[in-house]
Enzyme design. Structure first.
Site, PDB file in Angstrom:
ATOM      1  N   HIS A  84       0.636  -0.690   0.005  1.00  0.00           N
ATOM      2  CA  HIS A  84      -0.011   0.204  -0.011  1.00  0.00           C
ATOM      3  C   HIS A  84       1.078   1.253   0.051  1.00  0.00           C
ATOM      4  O   HIS A  84       1.935   1.362   0.627  1.00  0.00           O
ATOM      5  CB  HIS A  84      -0.574   0.168   1.550  1.00  0.00           C
ATOM      6  CG  HIS A  84      -1.801   0.627   1.239  1.00  0.00           C
ATOM      7  ND1 HIS A  84      -1.798   2.806   1.656  1.00  0.00           N
ATOM      8  CD2 HIS A  84      -3.664   1.062   0.804  1.00  0.00           C
ATOM      9  CE1 HIS A  84      -2.916   2.904   1.468  1.00  0.00           C
ATOM     10  NE2 HIS A  84      -3.509   1.672   1.496  1.00  0.00           N
ATOM     11  N   ASP A  99       3.042  -4.156   8.284  1.00  0.00           N
ATOM     12  CA  ASP A  99       1.235  -3.836   7.941  1.00  0.00           C
ATOM     13  C   ASP A  99       0.315  -4.659   8.474  1.00  0.00           C
ATOM     14  O   ASP A  99      -0.025  -5.677   7.228  1.00  0.00           O
ATOM     15  CB  ASP A  99       1.776  -3.093   6.822  1.00  0.00           C
ATOM     16  CG  ASP A  99       0.504  -2.745   6.503  1.00  0.00           C
ATOM     17  OD1 ASP A  99      -0.287  -2.638   7.078  1.00  0.00           O
ATOM     18  OD2 ASP A  99      -0.193  -1.314   5.319  1.00  0.00           O
ATOM     19  N   GLN A 141      -4.330  -5.846   7.058  1.00  0.00           N
ATOM     20  CA  GLN A 141      -5.246  -6.730   6.039  1.00  0.00           C
ATOM     21  C   GLN A 141      -5.510  -7.429   7.377  1.00  0.00           C
ATOM     22  O   GLN A 141      -6.395  -8.361   7.141  1.00  0.00           O
ATOM     23  CB  GLN A 141      -5.627  -6.762   4.675  1.00  0.00           C
ATOM     24  CG  GLN A 141      -5.518  -5.227   4.121  1.00  0.00           C
ATOM     25  CD  GLN A 141      -6.802  -4.879   4.127  1.00  0.00           C
ATOM     26  OE1 GLN A 141      -7.531  -5.562   3.960  1.00  0.00           O
ATOM     27  NE2 GLN A 141      -7.252  -3.510   3.450  1.00  0.00           N
ATOM     28  N   LYS A 158     -10.702  -0.800  10.065  1.00  0.00           N
ATOM     29  CA  LYS A 158     -10.807  -2.368   9.030  1.00  0.00           C
ATOM     30  C   LYS A 158     -11.006  -3.753  10.294  1.00  0.00           C
ATOM     31  O   LYS A 158     -11.039  -4.499   9.583  1.00  0.00           O
ATOM     32  CB  LYS A 158      -9.576  -2.151   8.513  1.00  0.00           C
ATOM     33  CG  LYS A 158      -8.970  -1.138   7.479  1.00  0.00           C
ATOM     34  CD  LYS A 158      -7.976  -1.560   6.999  1.00  0.00           C
ATOM     35  CE  LYS A 158      -6.995  -0.271   5.941  1.00  0.00           C
ATOM     36  NZ  LYS A 158      -8.175   0.033   4.900  1.00  0.00           N
ATOM     37  N   CYS A 201      -4.931   2.387  -3.598  1.00  0.00           N
ATOM     38  CA  CYS A 201      -3.206   2.819  -3.177  1.00  0.00           C
ATOM     39  C   CYS A 201      -2.130   2.129  -3.557  1.00  0.00           C
ATOM     40  O   CYS A 201      -1.384   1.995  -2.320  1.00  0.00           O
ATOM     41  CB  CYS A 201      -3.509   3.062  -1.953  1.00  0.00           C
ATOM     42  SG  CYS A 201      -4.304   4.554  -1.534  1.00  0.00           S
TER      43      CYS A 201
END
Length: 410
Positions: free
Chosen positions: A121, A198, A201, A224, A364
């Site tokens: 991202h 990261d 997700q 999220k 993104c």
């Protein structure tokens, strides 16, 4: 897991869109809130609202207890060692920028290498571009194979003795690929590099254990994972956080201030300048309670079944191209696709007329789009409150797209 019963906890899932029942498949962008999270926000504002850490009166103390209780909850949820290693931010993007502006600018030197994957991202690319340019370092990319996976050969080739920092998503927001983060961390550490993960997700969809991963830094966003927008998390190993300078300066992050000098508070407060989003932290606490009540293993298994079912149906449509792994081995509930002869924005607009919400654009991830040889894609992303019937409606809607644009029945 009774999905229909779960859906009763989410008021927004019962609304109609264009006269059709909402089929929400944009969970990779943001998720919806159960009643318990909405109520937690209301309860905070009606009964607890106060400025934490700053007063001896009841509301300030209650707000402090709620805020620090949320920190403890997050620590346990991602299996960190200490609550002081949990820093609240406004989202994963701010968390990544905090690492870049503090650790990156302080410890990356000219000629050092920063290594990221091509599928990151923008939030996990732009900060490292900034550091590389400012420090005259080298930014390198690890490339995925045709199946959308990152091979051991690739990360071992790109991570070298010159590498000082590796940044990688645990799950790709475009391809759904779950990368072998634990193996990458182990190899990067053998080369003397720190690893930034990261988890935006991954955290909402699978069990995460940052201690087992041995990640140096780990970030995610609350919105999220059933919580509201504006609350995020940065986990960092204590020994690294102690060496890093503050990101922002102001109230609540200081020890002493004189006319010319200042000293800073202990962890984690050194990185939490100003009044924080306490109601967001409280809501994140409630969101974690809800996720744990459902069971993260149950969530993972249900999403796997949904995604596998959707992929099997989409493979039957000859004019649909699917990006990323085509089987469920190391894959999450995200499917990016294109329909031959139709722009993704048109796809999203047309399926919206059926009440189906999907994403369209470059997500993104423009470097990945260029690597794949496309400008954009459509994306369906599932969560545990989605049903097989909704997948069927999604498949029906994408089968109708080309007919709307004059391609006939095909």
């Amino acid at each position: 897991m009774d999905v229909n019963k779960i859906r009763e906890d989410f008021p927004i899932l019962s609304i109609d869109i264009n006269g059709k029942k909402l089929v929400y498949l944009d969970n990779g962008a943001t998720t919806h809130k159960p009643k318990s999270v909405i109520q937690a926000i209301t309860d905070y504002n009606e009964k607890i609202n106060g400025n934490p850490h700053r007063g001896a009166h009841y509301l300030s103390v209650a707000a402090t207890d709620a805020y620090e209780g949320a920190r403890e909850k997050v620590k346990n949820f991602i299996r960190a060692r200490k609550a002081s290693e949990i820093i609240f931010t406004k989202n994963a993007t701010e968390s990544l920028n905090l690492i870049a502006y503090t650790y990156g600018m302080a410890f990356i030197q000219p000629g050092d290498e920063i290594v990221v994957t091509i599928s990151e991202h923008h939030s996990n690319i732009l900060p490292w571009q900034m550091v590389a340019k400012a420090k005259n370092a080298v930014l390198k990319y690890m490339y995925i194979n045709k199946e959308g996976r990152l091979t051991e050969e690739e990360y071992r080739e790109k991570i070298t003795d010159k590498t000082k920092l590796v940044a990688v998503a645990q799950m790709s927001n475009v391809l759904g690929t779950i990368y072998p983060v634990k193996d990458i961390v182990e190899y990067a550490h053998s080369k003397g590099a720190v690893v930034v993960v990261d988890g935006a997700q991954s955290v909402p969809h699978m069990k995460v254990n940052v201690t087992d991963l041995d990640a140096d830094f780990f970030v995610f966003s609350g919105h999220k994972a059933l919580a509201p927008m504006g609350i995020g998390v940065l986990y960092g190993k204590e020994e690294l956080l102690l060496k890093m300078p503050p990101f922002l300066r102001g109230g609540d992050m200081i020890e002493y201030v004189t006319e010319q000098e200042s000293s800073f508070a202990e962890l984690p407060f050194k990185f939490e300048a100003g009044t924080q989003n306490v109601e967001g932290a409280v809501a994140l606490c409630a969101a974690i309670d809800y996720l744990e009540a459902v069971g993260m293993d149950n969530i993972t298994e249900h999403e796997k079944e949904l995604t596998e079912y959707a992929l099997s149906k989409m493979r039957e449509i000859p004019y649909v191209t699917i990006y990323g792994p085509r089987d469920m081995d190391s894959r999450g509930g995200i499917i990016s696709f294109n329909i031959e002869g139709v722009h993704p924005h048109d796809v999203a607009s047309i399926v919206d007329s059926y009440g189906v919400a999907v994403r369209a654009g470059h997500h993104c991830a423009q470097p990945l789009m260029k690597y794949l040889g496309i400008q954009a894609s459509s994306r369906a992303s599932f969560y545990f409150y989605n049903t097989f019937e909704e997948v069927d409606k999604f498949i029906e809607s994408i089968k109708s797209v080309r007919k709307w644009l004059g391609y006939g029945e095909s």
